[in-house]
Design a protein around this motif. Structure first.
Motif, PDB file in Angstrom:
ATOM      1  N   TYR A   1       9.345 -31.970 -22.894  1.00 12.19           N
ATOM      2  CA  TYR A   1       9.315 -30.605 -22.391  1.00 12.19           C
ATOM      3  C   TYR A   1       9.746 -29.604 -23.453  1.00 12.19           C
ATOM      4  O   TYR A   1       9.354 -28.446 -23.416  1.00 12.19           O
TER       5      TYR A   1
ATOM      6  N   MET B   1      -8.250 -18.474  -4.112  1.00 12.11           N
ATOM      7  CA  MET B   1      -7.107 -18.963  -4.854  1.00 12.11           C
ATOM      8  C   MET B   1      -6.495 -20.176  -4.156  1.00 12.11           C
ATOM      9  O   MET B   1      -6.156 -21.170  -4.781  1.00 12.11           O
ATOM     10  N   LEU B   2      -6.396 -20.061  -2.829  1.00 11.98           N
ATOM     11  CA  LEU B   2      -5.824 -21.134  -2.024  1.00 11.98           C
ATOM     12  C   LEU B   2      -6.641 -22.423  -2.195  1.00 11.98           C
ATOM     13  O   LEU B   2      -6.094 -23.497  -2.462  1.00 11.98           O
TER      14      LEU B   2
ATOM     15  N   GLY C   1      -6.283 -23.970  -5.782  1.00  7.61           N
ATOM     16  CA  GLY C   1      -5.031 -24.701  -5.941  1.00  7.61           C
ATOM     17  C   GLY C   1      -5.065 -26.032  -5.216  1.00  7.61           C
ATOM     18  O   GLY C   1      -4.629 -27.062  -5.733  1.00  7.61           O
TER      19      GLY C   1
ATOM     20  N   LEU D   1      -7.147 -28.548  -7.151  1.00  9.24           N
ATOM     21  CA  LEU D   1      -6.396 -29.066  -8.301  1.00  9.24           C
ATOM     22  C   LEU D   1      -5.426 -30.149  -7.857  1.00  9.24           C
ATOM     23  O   LEU D   1      -5.349 -31.232  -8.445  1.00  9.24           O
ATOM     24  N   MET D   2      -4.682 -29.861  -6.803  1.00  9.04           N
ATOM     25  CA  MET D   2      -3.675 -30.824  -6.336  1.00  9.04           C
ATOM     26  C   MET D   2      -4.351 -32.105  -5.856  1.00  9.04           C
ATOM     27  O   MET D   2      -3.920 -33.209  -6.195  1.00  9.04           O
TER      28      MET D   2
ATOM     29  N   MET E   1      -5.625 -34.384  -8.582  1.00  6.54           N
ATOM     30  CA  MET E   1      -4.550 -35.079  -9.284  1.00  6.54           C
ATOM     31  C   MET E   1      -3.882 -36.136  -8.407  1.00  6.54           C
ATOM     32  O   MET E   1      -3.461 -37.177  -8.876  1.00  6.54           O
ATOM     33  N   ILE E   2      -3.802 -35.857  -7.100  1.00 12.13           N
ATOM     34  CA  ILE E   2      -3.176 -36.843  -6.208  1.00 12.13           C
ATOM     35  C   ILE E   2      -4.084 -38.067  -6.075  1.00 12.13           C
ATOM     36  O   ILE E   2      -3.631 -39.207  -6.124  1.00 12.13           O
TER      37      ILE E   2
ATOM     38  N   ILE F   1       9.346 -30.936 -14.357  1.00 12.65           N
ATOM     39  CA  ILE F   1       9.426 -29.481 -14.401  1.00 12.65           C
ATOM     40  C   ILE F   1       8.449 -28.954 -13.368  1.00 12.65           C
ATOM     41  O   ILE F   1       7.267 -29.280 -13.394  1.00 12.65           O
TER      42      ILE F   1
ATOM     43  N   PHE G   1       6.307 -26.244 -12.024  1.00 13.72           N
ATOM     44  CA  PHE G   1       5.717 -24.957 -12.379  1.00 13.72           C
ATOM     45  C   PHE G   1       5.499 -24.074 -11.158  1.00 13.72           C
ATOM     46  O   PHE G   1       5.084 -22.937 -11.278  1.00 13.72           O
TER      47      PHE G   1
ATOM     48  N   PHE H   1       4.235 -34.169   0.682  1.00 20.52           N
ATOM     49  CA  PHE H   1       2.775 -34.281   0.724  1.00 20.52           C
ATOM     50  C   PHE H   1       2.113 -34.240  -0.641  1.00 20.52           C
ATOM     51  O   PHE H   1       1.048 -34.816  -0.827  1.00 20.52           O
ATOM     52  N   ALA H   2       2.714 -33.559  -1.602  1.00 21.29           N
ATOM     53  CA  ALA H   2       2.010 -33.419  -2.876  1.00 21.29           C
ATOM     54  C   ALA H   2       2.586 -34.321  -3.958  1.00 21.29           C
ATOM     55  O   ALA H   2       1.871 -34.744  -4.858  1.00 21.29           O
TER      56      ALA H   2
ATOM     57  N   VAL I   1       0.749 -35.616 -14.906  1.00 20.90           N
ATOM     58  CA  VAL I   1       0.002 -35.487 -13.654  1.00 20.90           C
ATOM     59  C   VAL I   1       0.801 -34.653 -12.659  1.00 20.90           C
ATOM     60  O   VAL I   1       0.273 -33.738 -12.018  1.00 20.90           O
TER      61      VAL I   1
ATOM     62  N   VAL J   1       3.069 -32.488 -13.350  1.00 20.57           N
ATOM     63  CA  VAL J   1       3.119 -31.098 -13.800  1.00 20.57           C
ATOM     64  C   VAL J   1       1.868 -30.352 -13.368  1.00 20.57           C
ATOM     65  O   VAL J   1       1.936 -29.232 -12.865  1.00 20.57           O
ATOM     66  N   ILE J   2       0.712 -30.986 -13.535  1.00 24.73           N
ATOM     67  CA  ILE J   2      -0.527 -30.306 -13.132  1.00 24.73           C
ATOM     68  C   ILE J   2      -0.550 -30.099 -11.620  1.00 24.73           C
ATOM     69  O   ILE J   2      -1.046 -29.082 -11.126  1.00 24.73           O
ATOM     70  N   ILE J   3       0.014 -31.046 -10.867  1.00 26.66           N
ATOM     71  CA  ILE J   3       0.085 -30.845  -9.423  1.00 26.66           C
ATOM     72  C   ILE J   3       0.929 -29.622  -9.095  1.00 26.66           C
ATOM     73  O   ILE J   3       0.566 -28.815  -8.235  1.00 26.66           O
TER      74      ILE J   3
ATOM     75  N   GLY K   1      -1.118 -26.647  -9.667  1.00 22.60           N
ATOM     76  CA  GLY K   1      -2.006 -26.455  -8.519  1.00 22.60           C
ATOM     77  C   GLY K   1      -1.249 -25.862  -7.348  1.00 22.60           C
ATOM     78  O   GLY K   1      -1.730 -24.944  -6.680  1.00 22.60           O
ATOM     79  N   ALA K   2      -0.041 -26.372  -7.110  1.00 19.44           N
ATOM     80  CA  ALA K   2       0.753 -25.883  -5.990  1.00 19.44           C
ATOM     81  C   ALA K   2       1.106 -24.421  -6.172  1.00 19.44           C
ATOM     82  O   ALA K   2       1.122 -23.651  -5.212  1.00 19.44           O
TER      83      ALA K   2
ATOM     84  N   ILE L   1      -0.643 -22.140  -7.691  1.00 14.97           N
ATOM     85  CA  ILE L   1      -1.813 -21.325  -7.364  1.00 14.97           C
ATOM     86  C   ILE L   1      -2.025 -21.293  -5.848  1.00 14.97           C
ATOM     87  O   ILE L   1      -2.294 -20.251  -5.252  1.00 14.97           O
ATOM     88  N   PHE L   2      -1.844 -22.444  -5.215  1.00 14.93           N
ATOM     89  CA  PHE L   2      -2.018 -22.555  -3.772  1.00 14.93           C
ATOM     90  C   PHE L   2      -1.035 -21.635  -3.035  1.00 14.93           C
ATOM     91  O   PHE L   2      -1.418 -20.854  -2.153  1.00 14.93           O
TER      92      PHE L   2
ATOM     93  N   ARG M   1       0.533 -19.059  -4.167  1.00 14.79           N
ATOM     94  CA  ARG M   1       0.189 -17.663  -4.418  1.00 14.79           C
ATOM     95  C   ARG M   1      -0.949 -17.230  -3.488  1.00 14.79           C
ATOM     96  O   ARG M   1      -0.935 -16.136  -2.926  1.00 14.79           O
ATOM     97  N   GLY M   2      -1.945 -18.128  -3.323  1.00 17.38           N
ATOM     98  CA  GLY M   2      -3.065 -17.832  -2.433  1.00 17.38           C
ATOM     99  C   GLY M   2      -2.589 -17.633  -1.009  1.00 17.38           C
ATOM    100  O   GLY M   2      -3.020 -16.707  -0.316  1.00 17.38           O
TER     101      GLY M   2
ATOM    102  N   THR N   1       5.258 -15.855 -11.191  1.00 20.60           N
ATOM    103  CA  THR N   1       4.880 -16.536 -12.423  1.00 20.60           C
ATOM    104  C   THR N   1       5.808 -16.184 -13.579  1.00 20.60           C
ATOM    105  O   THR N   1       6.351 -17.066 -14.249  1.00 20.60           O
TER     106      THR N   1
END
Lengths: 388, 318, 291
Positions: free
Chosen positions: B112, B284-285, B288, B291-292, B295-296, C35, C37, C82-83, C94, C96-98, C101-102, C104-105, C107-108, C219
């Motif tokens: 990190y 946006m929802l 996201g 993406l999740m 990856m899951i 971490i 995000f 769940f995530a 992986v 971190v990318i989740i 995604g979360a 952005i989700f 925020r949406g 952000t």
């Protein structure tokens, strides 16, 4: 190892083909009877306060024209895409409008950078584009296919400086947001200062998402200006207004037309008292004298917008409203021929719009004069027109 | 001889054929534009893929090199009037130089902390692009970048630009593949598995990491060069932190340690926003969520996921 | 002198907020080496929670504070359940990318729930600013400092005095060893997510009155908090606090004595220098010093 390798070898080319080919075979759009008009606005993202009312206003005008029988008997069809304020997405959206949807003309984008990014596309494809952004680079130098309806910063700065000059103040401190809007404002403010006999004694910046501007204001206070001008769009300037009061600063605070919406008063609360700003006449439509040319147009727009969307108007939606009205005027009798639309747009003079009176010509593609702005003061949570 | 060549390289040949056929079939300038963007994003993802997948080093500031490439060519061709053919090597050289200077201390960090170091670098470059107004045009952006022209050959036609970008992508693929298969590649993978072990057997890990970092910076700058001449306008926000994160996402979604993963990731992340348009405010929802979910469900990325699915379907044909 | 004091007030206020966000990062990193995000989005949810509960529904301050924190903690819990826990191969990158995604989700979701416009929240108390040697200090700054220090102290006591806290610390040091002695390590990870989200919410709640709250405010705050956490040394509670205050004060002094347009660049250059000199942050001795 070898099994995976062979699978990999067999599959990869197929995947490559699929990927590359995937895009190619979407069905082409049907030629329609409707006249298609494109819209590109930053409907979401940090500048949605511009794009959202613009999109709503454009849809509203299109519906109004259609229910009145369309243009020359043909209905209008609005195809609107969201840019999120991102130049690359704006480029994609405009290219899609021109090449896939086959629009005759485009309204938007909402921002100066997104407009500059798509300018060449419109020029090359010979599609009229009426931008809703303020940047002066959009229509200066004039290019045949690009117009804009938002007032330029030049006029806003001149209006503010005119008021400061008449108030007998000399030294000013600037505080601008670190983005295209703030930068263009700062440039104009510094350029025009000598012409009004003013001196810029401090120029600071703040980030669009910063949560506290006390440090910048403290630094400005040290330079002892007679007035402070903050150039930005919500919500930053509302924080500036609050910090300004908290530091106990006494000089007048001017804001830009970027905050000219009821939202600003709501955000800044009591800290908004006494703030001065330039704005299109829309905020003070009710206070205008009865003989003002724009008054009926403004009242009609406000009434239509508020009854349809149940939310207060801002001047920003007016940019798209004007653009669509101008376009509708230019579309009449052209049968959707872009070259004729363009030529008609250049002929329009004396069009009374929300943002001002438009006088286009082949060498003037913004068409607004200094009378597009008035100065207002916030008093008791309301706008007050300054006449002098 | 010919047969051997074909057997060894047929993935590339099919890829080449695919690009060629697409170029002939597609008529619409919009699709060419989107495909060209995919190509540019593939270049960005490819370099980062090598860095992350093979050298095991993350970079959260790669948009900086993308921006350096774009701004260098913009300044050289527009302000100084150089031809793009001359500006290209300059842009790549400057990106490489910056990568060298930044990489030397930064790559000593790990995990990190490396992410933070590169993130900080990316932020600083973004702020410089925004504030160095006299040279970069500031936040309003840089206007008037000329269209691409190498000597007598102009690339103003969207189809020509598409071919140029994808030919570059293909070349970079071949170059990357060679790199991976070489001694350097083996050494790289050893860093990824265990840096200590690699060092113990005499691999100069620091030097190798730096080399890959520079290579990926050059690819990103190449992407920036193409982007600048395609749009003819650039502004600092096209190269900010979120763009860096999007690049990393492309790599991970596509699948690390695979050049094809870069392609898939770039495709998905370029096309997704275009497809999601219909959702308007929900976009946006949904983005996201996708993406999740990817990856899951496919933690090793799309490439590996597709291969697994293919393998399974071969084992139990139904 | 007067200016310097004013810069310090501003820096300490912002620093306190960065500190509490950094602590959220540190808590989670300790238990999971992850971490998050999406942490900035927890801050945003905390602030928007106050918009609805405190300003909209007019609940008393304490109730709104508590409800918001509980609500955001619940979001943190669901996020983990769940995530994060469903991931088949939990590689760091992986995950971190989740979290990206979360973020952005979330925020949406916030954009749909609270709209695209910003909102403002009334301060916790209505006193005029205090004047100290010519510099003005906001009552809200005092609120922020008190709450942040209280929260961090509470966490410190939790980790050093309570059994659960010690168990959490144990599973952070060695998950396997902790599991062997009968600590439910899975539960501890969950608790870490909940506590971290709660810290985010606290940051959101206290910042709400001094700034404007909107769905995309998280952000930048998350990024600053991340910087602060790295500056102090990842995984160190007091390191995060130190990093936060340091970043806040440096930013304010950077504006005051150098240039406001380069404010963020100054902060990042210093950050890089510190990282180069002490690659594990100021208080992070990597494995030894956890809390």
């Amino acid at each position: 190892m070898s099994a995976t390798t062979s699978i990999r070898k067999r599959l990869l080319p197929v995947m490559a083909l699929v990927v590359v080919g995937l895009m190619a075979f979407c069905p082409a759009p049907q030629a329609a009877e409707n006249l298609k008009i494109g819209g590109v606005f930053s409907v979401t993202g940090p500048t949605s306060f511009l794009g959202d009312p613009e999109k709503k206003s454009m849809e509203m005008v299109v519906d109004a024209i259609n229910s009145a029988g369309g243009i020359d008997g043909r209905m209008l069809e609005a195809v609107i895409y969201d840019t999120e304020g991102d130049p690359q997405r704006a480029v994609n959206a405009v290219s899609k409008l021109i090449n896939r949807d086959g629009v005759i003309a485009i309204i938007g984008p909402s921002l100066t950078p997104t407009t500059l990014a798509v300018k060449n596309l419109a020029l090359n494809a010979k599609v009229p584009l009426i931008s809703c952004a303020a940047g002066i680079q959009i229509t200066e130098p004039v290019t045949p296919w690009v117009f804009k309806t938002a007032q330029s910063d030049v006029l806003a700065v001149a209006t503010v400086y005119g008021h400061i000059q008449r108030s007998g103040l000399k030294k000013i401190g600037l505080l601008s947001v670190a983005n295209a809007f703030g930068e263009s404002g700062k440039q104009q403010l510094e350029q025009q200062a000598p012409a009004f006999g003013l001196e810029v004694v401090a120029a600071e910046k703040f980030g669009a998402k910063d949560s506290d501007m006390t440090a910048q204001l403290t630094k400005i206070r040290k330079a002892a200006p007679d007035a402070v001008i903050c150039w930005g769009t919500n919500p930053g300037p509302a924080v500036v207004a609050k910090n300004f009061g908290q530091l106990g600063l006494e000089m007048p605070l001017y804001q830009s037309h970027g905050v000219a919406s009821p939202k600003f008063i709501e955000l800044a609360g009591s800290a908004a008292e006494g703030i001065l700003l330039p704005t299109g006449k829309i905020l003070v439509a009710g206070l205008l004298p009865a003989d003002d040319l724009q008054k009926p147009v403004l009242e009609a727009y406000i009434q239509q917008f508020e009854s349809r969307y149940q939310m207060p108007v801002s001047g920003f939606g007016g940019y798209a409203y004007d653009a669509m009205q101008l376009l509708a005027k230019a579309l009449a009798g052209t049968d959707g021929d872009p070259e004729k639309v363009r030529a008609n747009l250049e002929q329009i003079t004396g069009h009374v719009g929300v943002s001002g009176v438009f006088n286009f010509s082949p060498s003037e593609h913004n068409g607004l004069g200094a009378d597009a702005f008035v100065m207002v003061r916030i008093k008791d949570g309301k706008w007050e027109l300054i006449q002098d | 001889m010919v047969a051997r060549f074909l057997r060894r390289n047929w993935a590339y040949l099919v890829f080449l054929g695919g690009v060629g056929v697409t170029g002939c079939l597609v008529q619409n300038a919009y699709y060419f534009q989107v495909l060209t963007f995919i190509g540019i994003n593939t270049l960005l993802a490819l370099g980062l893929n090598l860095l992350m997948g093979y050298a095991g080093q993350i970079s959260l500031g790669h948009a900086a090199f993308y921006g350096i490439g774009a701004y260098t060519t913009a300044v050289l061709t527009t302000t100084w009037g150089l031809s793009p053919g001359l500006a290209l090597p300059c842009a790549l050289a400057i990106a490489a130089l910056v990568a060298l200077v930044v990489g030397l201390p930064t790559l000593k960090l790990s995990g990190y902390y490396l992410g933070m170091g590169t993130l900080g670098f990316g932020m600083i470059v973004h702020i410089l692009l925004r504030e160095w107004t006299e040279v970069t045009g500031g936040a309003s952006g840089f206007i008037g970048i000329p269209p691409l022209q190498f000597g007598p050959i102009a690339f103003t036609d969207p189809r020509a630009y598409f071919y140029l970008v994808w030919a570059t992508v293909l070349l970079s693929f071949i170059l990357s593949h060679r790199l991976i298969r070489s001694r350097v590649g083996r050494a790289l993978r050893s860093i990824h598995d265990s840096e200590h072990a690699a060092r113990a057997v005499g691999v100069d890990t620091q030097r190798l990491k730096l080399q890959v970092f520079i290579f990926s910076a050059i690819l990103a700058a190449l992407g920036g060069f193409f982007y600048a001449h395609l749009i003819n306008f650039i502004s600092p926000d096209s190269f900010n932190f979120l763009v860096s994160v999007r690049m990393v996402t492309m790599v991970v979604i596509g699948g690390m340690a695979s050049v094809w993963g870069a392609l898939l990731g770039a495709c998905l992340l370029t096309l997704l926003p275009e497809w999601l348009h219909a959702f308007s405010d929900f976009e946006m929802l949904v983005y996201g969520l996708i993406l999740m979910l990817v990856m899951i469900l496919l933690p090793q990325g799309l490439t590996r996921g597709l291969l697994d699915a293919y393998e399974r379907s071969r084992k139990n044909p139904s | 002198m007067q200016e310097l004091l004013q810069y310090l007030f501003s820096g300490i206020t912002n620093g306190a907020i960065y500190a509490v966000i950094a602590v959220g990062f540190a808590l989670l990193f300790n238990a999971t080496e992850l971490i998050n995000f999406a942490h900035g989005e927890f801050v945003m949810l905390g602030a928007l929670g106050m918009v609805t509960l405190y300003n909209g529904l007019g609940l008393p301050l304490a109730a709104a504070f508590l409800l918001t924190t509980l609500g955001v903690s619940a979001v943190g819990f669901l996020f983990e359940r769940f995530a994060i826990r469903t991931v088949k191969r939990p590689d760091a990158i992986v995950l971190v990318i989740i979290t990206v995604g979360a973020s952005i989700f979330l925020r949406g979701v916030a954009m749909l729930g609270w709209g695209k416009d910003a909102h403002s929240v009334a301060p916790f108390s209505d006193h005029p600013p205090l004047s100290i040697a010519g510099a003005n200090l906001l009552p809200q700054s005092l609120w922020i400092l008190t709450i942040v220090l209280g929260a961090v102290l509470g966490l410190h006591l939790f980790f050093t005095r309570s059994l659960t806290g010690k168990a959490m610390l144990a599973s952070a040091i060695s998950r396997r060893a902790a599991w062997l002695v009968g600590i439910p390590t899975g539960r501890m990870v969950q608790l870490a997510f909940v506590l971290s989200a709660a810290m985010g919410a606290v940051a959101g709640v206290i910042i709400a009155p001094i700034t404007m709250c909107s769905y995309d405010m998280g952000t930048l705050l998350g990024l600053k908090g991340f910087c602060a956490a790295m500056l102090g040394g990842l995984g160190s509670l007091w390191g995060g606090v130190l990093g936060g205050f340091l970043l806040g004060v440096l930013e304010a002094l950077g504006v005051g004595f150098l240039s406001s347009s380069l404010k963020d660049a100054i902060a990042f250059v210093l950050l890089l220098l510190i990282l180069y000199i002490r690659p594990a942050g100021l208080l992070g001795a990597r494995k030894v010093q956890r809390f």
